[in-house]
Design a protein around this motif. Structure first.
Motif, PDB file in Angstrom:
ATOM      1  N   ASP A  47       0.824  -1.222   0.000  1.00  0.00           N
ATOM      2  CA  ASP A  47       0.000   0.000   0.000  1.00  0.00           C
ATOM      3  C   ASP A  47       0.849   1.258   0.000  1.00  0.00           C
ATOM      4  OD1 ASP A  47      -2.350  -1.519   0.055  1.00  0.00           O
ATOM      5  OD2 ASP A  47      -2.277  -1.678   2.231  1.00  0.00           O
ATOM      6  N   GLY A  48       1.923   1.237  -0.756  1.00  0.00           N
ATOM      7  CA  GLY A  48       2.770   2.416  -0.876  1.00  0.00           C
ATOM      8  C   GLY A  48       2.146   3.449  -1.791  1.00  0.00           C
ATOM      9  N   THR A  49       2.839   4.562  -1.974  1.00  0.00           N
ATOM     10  CA  THR A  49       2.328   5.621  -2.844  1.00  0.00           C
ATOM     11  C   THR A  49       2.540   5.247  -4.309  1.00  0.00           C
ATOM     12  OG1 THR A  49       4.452   6.760  -2.739  1.00  0.00           O
ATOM     13  CG2 THR A  49       2.783   7.412  -1.132  1.00  0.00           C
ATOM     14  N   VAL A  50       1.728   5.820  -5.179  1.00  0.00           N
ATOM     15  CA  VAL A  50       1.828   5.544  -6.604  1.00  0.00           C
ATOM     16  C   VAL A  50       3.170   6.070  -7.123  1.00  0.00           C
ATOM     17  CG1 VAL A  50       0.818   5.929  -8.879  1.00  0.00           C
ATOM     18  CG2 VAL A  50      -0.664   5.755  -6.868  1.00  0.00           C
ATOM     19  N   PRO A  51       3.998   5.211  -7.709  1.00  0.00           N
ATOM     20  CA  PRO A  51       5.262   5.703  -8.281  1.00  0.00           C
ATOM     21  C   PRO A  51       4.980   6.689  -9.418  1.00  0.00           C
ATOM     22  CG  PRO A  51       5.272   3.301  -8.081  1.00  0.00           C
ATOM     23  CD  PRO A  51       3.878   3.741  -7.833  1.00  0.00           C
ATOM     24  N   LYS A  52       5.563   7.870  -9.330  1.00  0.00           N
ATOM     25  CA  LYS A  52       5.274   8.907 -10.319  1.00  0.00           C
ATOM     26  C   LYS A  52       5.645   8.463 -11.728  1.00  0.00           C
ATOM     27  CE  LYS A  52       5.734  12.816  -7.141  1.00  0.00           C
ATOM     28  NZ  LYS A  52       6.468  14.074  -6.827  1.00  0.00           N
TER      29      LYS A  52
END
Length: 540
Positions: A527-532
């Motif tokens: 549930d990490g952040t969306v990789p840019k």
């Protein structure tokens, strides 16, 4: 001559073996079929030694005294007596298999290891799956020097002198020679436990242990006074240097990575299981750093042929990886990491990889608390091919990464290798893909094991990458798989690194692929952040 351009010369300069590697074109083998001729350099007489024979660099080799020629044929070692012009199957009476049928990269009928001789030329030395043997060139006397078969302990010679090293001599191999009237040294690895160590052997005392245990022991050096220097390591114990003086116990004289004590670290463990055909396999399970019993953890499965032998290997963490993958990076980020042992069945490389990987995952899930909804898979090169195929066969993976992977066995079969400067036929019929038949003879199996054929079944989001100058796997394979997934509406981010070959060498790119690797799995499995870099507008 132009007709016979390849040369093997004996040590006394009296005889040579000549052959033309292009005698039987077109070829589908890495080492081509050819006719070997032996020439008496004093008389000029040339006679046929071997007809339509396939051999690697160390498969047809003169003995050190130049009086015999050893070669491996029909899964047996043969000795040709130069003066008597006679061929002898020297291990005819042995019941041990000498053929390495489980080699990951076998391109011909390979023996276990290279041929060797005793320094006095009295004995020919060879390996079976576990042990070292000596035999007279006429095959009349044979003796097993080690007893590894009974303990599943593989013994191999450990060269300590220059003569004990094999090498190239003109276009052929130069045999290693060992003085059996003095001490010789051997390395041992137990196949079930992964234990390793070194041993000495001589004709009076037989086999004696120098150092052996549940560690990766290596780099043995022996002094003239028979003192020993060697290294030890395990996954959670950094490499250390040990010295063992004659008649005394071993002493540690140097320990690397003392700073590791300040960090949480995982551990490695062998898990034993079988595939669907009942073959015994030994996979490695790495635990998360600071593991807490009862808690559920995500798991990453990293695939590439056989891995169990690496269970005690120390693996440094690093922000710079040539493929993006680092076991200890992932362990420190709270992942279980699984290295499945993969045994290939003839004609089914993809199916075999899927079968063995799923068997290892099942055993790991029974052993520890793994979050079944947070399992990822990655691989590079042959492992990239395995990832591409495996995700077409199951929906258990929440994310996948494939580096320099193969998409289509059919198109690669008809490709040309820049790395080996030859067609790719050999890789499939006699190499690591173990198809044995051509694409034209067995199109059904080529399709069955081609990831792109099964791409409509893919559920896992895939991050794939390749080097634009990859000479090992044509970058078009990655393009082909990406376009298939794009047409099918599948989630796939595909990156091509300019000026990079099969692995990443530019430091900036190494950092980049390592960061992307971890961000991709952290997003889908933790549930990490969306990789840019995965957002189309940002990528543009």
């Amino acid at each position: 001559s132009n007709a016979m351009p390849r040369l093997a010369l004996n040590s006394t300069g009296t005889h040579a073996i000549l052959h033309d590697p292009q005698a039987y074109e077109p070829q589908a083998r890495f080492y081509s079929n050819t006719d070997y001729y032996i020439v008496d350099l004093e008389t000029g007489t040339k006679e046929l030694l071997l007809h339509d024979f396939t051999a690697g660099e160390f498969s047809v080799v003169f003995s050190p005294d130049g009086q015999h020629v050893s070669y491996f044929k029909d899964n047996n070692w043969w000795i040709y007596n130069v003066s008597k012009k006679h061929h002898t199957n020297v291990n005819e009476r042995s019941t041990s298999s000498l053929y390495d049928g489980e080699s990951d990269e076998s391109s011909v009928g390979e023996a276990y290891g290279r041929p060797m001789w005793s320094a006095d030329g009295v004995y020919f030395l060879f390996y079976d799956q576990y042990d070292v043997w000596k035999v007279t060139p006429d095959g009349q006397f044979m003796e097993r020097l080690t007893r590894g078969k009974e303990k599943k302990l593989v013994f191999r010679m450990s060269p300590q002198r220059s003569a004990e090293q094999s090498g190239l001599y003109y276009d052929s191999g130069k045999c290693a020679t060992f003085d059996l009237n003095a001490k010789v040294y051997l390395f041992g690895r137990e196949t079930v436990s992964g234990n390793t160590g070194y041993f000495s052997w001589d004709s009076k005392e037989g086999l004696k242990s120098i150092c052996y245990g549940s560690k990766e022991i290596g780099s043995l050096m022996v002094s003239q006074k028979v003192n020993y220097l060697y290294t030890e390591q395990t996954y959670d114990e950094p490499p250390s240097l040990h010295i063992k003086l004659k008649g005394k116990s071993a002493v540690k004289i140097y320990q690397s990575n003392l700073q590791q004590d300040q960090f949480h670290w995982g551990k490695s463990e062998l898990i034993l299981h079988t595939n669907s055909n009942g073959r015994n396999l030994t996979s490695i399970l790495y635990y998360p750093a600071n593991y807490k019993l009862g808690e559920k953890y995500p798991m990453l499965v990293e695939v590439y042929q056989k891995r169990g032998r690496e269970v005690h290997k120390y693996l440094n963490p690093s922000e710079y990886s040539t493929t993006g993958y680092k076991t200890t990076n992932l362990s420190s980020r709270g992942y279980f990491v699984l290295h499945p042992d993969i045994q290939y069945e003839i004609g089914d490389p993809g199916v075999s990889a899927f079968d063995c990987t799923m068997a290892a995952i099942k055993v790991a899930q029974e052993k520890v608390a793994i979050d079944e909804k947070r399992i990822g898979i990655s691989g590079h090169s042959y492992g990239g091919y395995e990832v591409n195929f495996i995700i077409t066969q199951t929906d258990i993976f929440s994310a996948a990464i494939s580096g320099s992977g193969i998409a289509d066995l059919n198109s690669l079969y008809l490709d040309y290798s820049r790395n080996y400067n030859r067609s790719e036929f050999w890789r499939f019929e006699y190499g690591s893909f173990s198809m044995k038949n051509s694409m034209f003879e067995d199109k059904v199996k080529y399709d069955r094991n081609s990831p792109v054929i099964h791409a409509p079944s893919i559920k896992a989001p895939l991050f794939s990458w390749t080097g634009a100058e990859d000479t090992q796997v044509n970058p078009q394979q990655g393009v082909e798989f990406h376009l298939a997934m794009k047409r099918l509406g599948k989630k796939n981010v595909f990156i091509i690194y300019p000026d990079e070959d099969h692995t990443i060498h530019n430091k900036q790119n190494q950092f980049d692929i390592t960061q992307k690797f971890e961000e991709w799995f952290d997003y889908y499995l933790k549930d990490g952040t969306v990789p840019k870099w995965t957002i189309p507008d940002v990528v543009k």
